[in-house]
Design an enzyme around this catalytic site. Structure first.
Site, mmCIF file in Angstrom:
data_model
loop_
_atom_site.group_PDB
_atom_site.id
_atom_site.type_symbol
_atom_site.label_atom_id
_atom_site.label_comp_id
_atom_site.label_asym_id
_atom_site.label_seq_id
_atom_site.Cartn_x
_atom_site.Cartn_y
_atom_site.Cartn_z
ATOM 1 N N ARG A 74 0.786 -1.243 0.000
ATOM 2 C CA ARG A 74 0.000 0.000 0.000
ATOM 3 C C ARG A 74 0.813 1.285 0.000
ATOM 4 O O ARG A 74 0.231 2.374 0.042
ATOM 5 C CB ARG A 74 -0.991 0.022 1.175
ATOM 6 C CG ARG A 74 -1.984 -1.106 1.133
ATOM 7 C CD ARG A 74 -3.215 -0.798 1.941
ATOM 8 N NE ARG A 74 -2.930 -0.631 3.354
ATOM 9 C CZ ARG A 74 -3.853 -0.357 4.252
ATOM 10 N NH1 ARG A 74 -5.116 -0.209 3.883
ATOM 11 N NH2 ARG A 74 -3.553 -0.239 5.527
ATOM 12 N N ASP A 75 2.124 1.197 -0.026
ATOM 13 C CA ASP A 75 2.918 2.427 -0.148
ATOM 14 C C ASP A 75 4.157 2.162 -0.996
ATOM 15 O O ASP A 75 5.257 2.595 -0.661
ATOM 16 C CB ASP A 75 3.323 2.954 1.231
ATOM 17 C CG ASP A 75 3.786 4.405 1.184
ATOM 18 O OD1 ASP A 75 3.415 5.114 0.225
ATOM 19 O OD2 ASP A 75 4.525 4.833 2.093
ATOM 20 N N LEU A 76 3.946 1.441 -2.090
ATOM 21 C CA LEU A 76 5.059 1.137 -2.977
ATOM 22 C C LEU A 76 5.421 2.392 -3.763
ATOM 23 O O LEU A 76 4.595 2.955 -4.471
ATOM 24 C CB LEU A 76 4.679 0.000 -3.927
ATOM 25 C CG LEU A 76 5.820 -0.518 -4.813
ATOM 26 C CD1 LEU A 76 6.899 -1.168 -3.967
ATOM 27 C CD2 LEU A 76 5.284 -1.494 -5.853
ATOM 28 N N ASN A 80 10.787 3.455 -1.202
ATOM 29 C CA ASN A 80 10.660 2.193 -0.463
ATOM 30 C C ASN A 80 11.214 1.001 -1.235
ATOM 31 O O ASN A 80 10.938 -0.143 -0.902
ATOM 32 C CB ASN A 80 9.196 1.944 -0.090
ATOM 33 C CG ASN A 80 8.714 2.930 0.955
ATOM 34 O OD1 ASN A 80 9.502 3.491 1.705
ATOM 35 N ND2 ASN A 80 7.405 3.134 1.009
ATOM 36 N N SER A 123 1.135 7.259 -0.834
ATOM 37 C CA SER A 123 1.701 8.488 -1.376
ATOM 38 C C SER A 123 0.923 8.883 -2.624
ATOM 39 O O SER A 123 0.682 8.057 -3.504
ATOM 40 C CB SER A 123 3.180 8.289 -1.707
ATOM 41 O OG SER A 123 3.896 7.940 -0.540
#
Length: 332
Positions: A74-76, A80, A123
Site C-alpha cells: 500500500r505504499d510502494l 521504499n 503516497s
C-alpha cells in the site's frame, strides 16, 4: 484515517503485517540500506532497460510473495525500493511496511487472496484509482491489486525520469516541495481516476514496445483487468527480452534535482530578503520613535524668553535712545 487533505506522502497504519513465522521473508527484507532506487539511478552514468527490468522482477517477486499471504504493501514507491549494492542497481528489496495491510493466518497458512481494504492511504502520486475513490467516498473498499498500479508508476518513472500523472495549480504553492495544496491534490486525483497518460515521442521513441506494453497492462483503471504480480513475472520484458538500450533517466533526474534545488534556494533567498527588509523597517521605525522621544524630552523654551534674545533686545533699545550727534563743519 480521517479523510483530510493528503500531502505528497501521507501515512497511516491499519493493522500490522503478520510476520510471526515468516523467518525466510524476514531475512529477505532485512537489508543494509544503501539508497533508494531513484537516488541510485541518479548517481549512475548509464542505466538501461535490462537493468530496469531486473528491478521490476525483484519487486514483482516480493509483491507476489506478500499477495499470496493476503498482504498488500500500500505504499510502494521509489523511496521504499532499496538497492542492496552501492555498485549495482539490482537486486533490490522493498521496505517500509507501516501501511501494510495485516491479516491473521491459520495454522495451515491458507492464503487470503483479496482482502478488502477500507483505509485510503499511501503516497499521492502512486495511489491507484480505486484508492482515490475510497478517499473521495466514491467507493468503500479496494484490495492488494493497488500495489500493481504503483509498480506501473514506478516503472514509468524509471524509464523516463518523470511520473505519468501530475497535478499542479500553476502557482508556487509548495506542492513540488511536499507541502499540502488542495487544488494540486484534486488535479492529481482527477488525472489518476481518468487513467490517461501518454508516451511522448520526444522521450519514449526509443523505449521498447515490450516495456510500454507492460506499463499499459499495469496502469489499468479497472483493477480486475490489471496484471497480477505473478503475471508480471511471466511478462516477456521481465523474462529477459528487455534490450540493453541506454535510458536518459539519470540525466533527467539530475536535471530535475538541480532545478528543485535552485527553486528551494530561490525560495529561501526570497524569504531571507523579506526577513532582512522587515528587520530594517523595524529598526528604522524604532530609530524614528527614539529621535522623536528625545526631541520631546528637551522641551526648548520659546526664543523670546532666552537670555540671548533679551540681551539683544536691551542693546537695541539702548542704541535707539542715544541723541543724534551734531553735524561737523565738513558736513555743512
Amino acid at each position: 484515517m480521517a479523510k483530510s487533505m493528503l500531502s505528497k506522502s501521507s501515512k497511516n497504519k491499519q493493522g500490522t503485517v503478520g510476520v510471526g513465522y515468516f523467518e525466510k521473508w524476514r531475512r529477505s527484507i532485512s537489508v543494509k540500506e544503501t539508497s533508494s532506487i531513484l537516488a541510485h539511478i541518479q548517481k549512475q552514468k548509464h542505466f538501461n532497460e535490462r537493468e530496469a527490468s531486473r528491478v521490476v522482477r525483484d519487486v514483482a517477486a516480493a509483491l507476489d510473495f506478500l499477495h499470496t499471504k493476503g498482504i498488500a504493501h500500500r505504499d510502494l514507491k521509489p523511496e521504499n525500493i532499496l538497492c542492496e549494492s552501492p555498485e549495482k542497481v539490482s537486486p533490490v528489496k522493498i521496505c517500509d511496511f507501516d501501511l501494510g495491510s495485516g491479516v491473521k493466518l491459520n495454522n495451515s497458512c491458507t492464503p487470503i487472496t483479496t482482502p478488502e481494504l477500507t483505509t485510503p492511504c499511501g503516497s499521492a502520486e502512486y495511489m491507484a484509482p480505486e484508492v482515490v475513490e475510497v478517499f473521495r467516498d466514491e467507493a468503500t473498499f479496494y484490495d492488494k491489486r493497488c500495489d500493481l498500479w504503483s509498480l506501473g508508476v514506478v516503472l514509468y518513472i524509471m524509464l523516463s525520469g518523470y511520473p505519468p500523472f501530475v497535478g499542479h495549480c500553476g502557482t508556487d504553492c509548495g506542492w513540488d516541495r511536499g507541502e499540502v495544496c488542495r487544488v494540486c491534490q484534486n488535479k492529481l486525483f482527477e488525472s489518476i481516476q481518468e487513467g490517461k497518460y501518454e508516451f511522448p515521442d520526444k522521450d519514449w521513441a526509443h523505449i521498447s514496445p515490450e516495456a510500454k506494453d507492460l506499463i499499459s497492462k499495469l496502469l489499468v483503471r479497472d483493477a480486475k483487468q490489471r496484471l497480477s504480480a505473478a503475471q508480471v513475472l511471466q511478462h516477456p520484458w521481465v523474462q529477459g527480452q528487455a534490450p540493453e538500450r541506454g535510458l536518459p533517466t539519470p540525466q533527467v533526474l539530475q536535471r530535475n534535482s538541480s532545478t528543485m534545488d535552485l527553486t528551494l534556494f530561490a525560495a529561501e533567498a526570497i524569504a531571507l530578503n523579506r526577513q532582512l527588509s522587515q528587520r530594517e523597517e523595524d529598526e528604522l521605525a524604532q530609530s524614528s520613535e527614539s529621535l522623536a522621544g528625545g526631541l520631546c524630552s528637551v522641551r526648548l523654551s520659546p526664543p523670546c524668553k532666552s537670555r540671548l534674545a533679551r540681551r539683544r533686545a536691551l542693546a537695541q533699545a539702548g542704541r535707539s535712545s542715544d541723541p543724534e550727534p551734531c553735524p561737523t563743519p565738513a558736513a555743512l
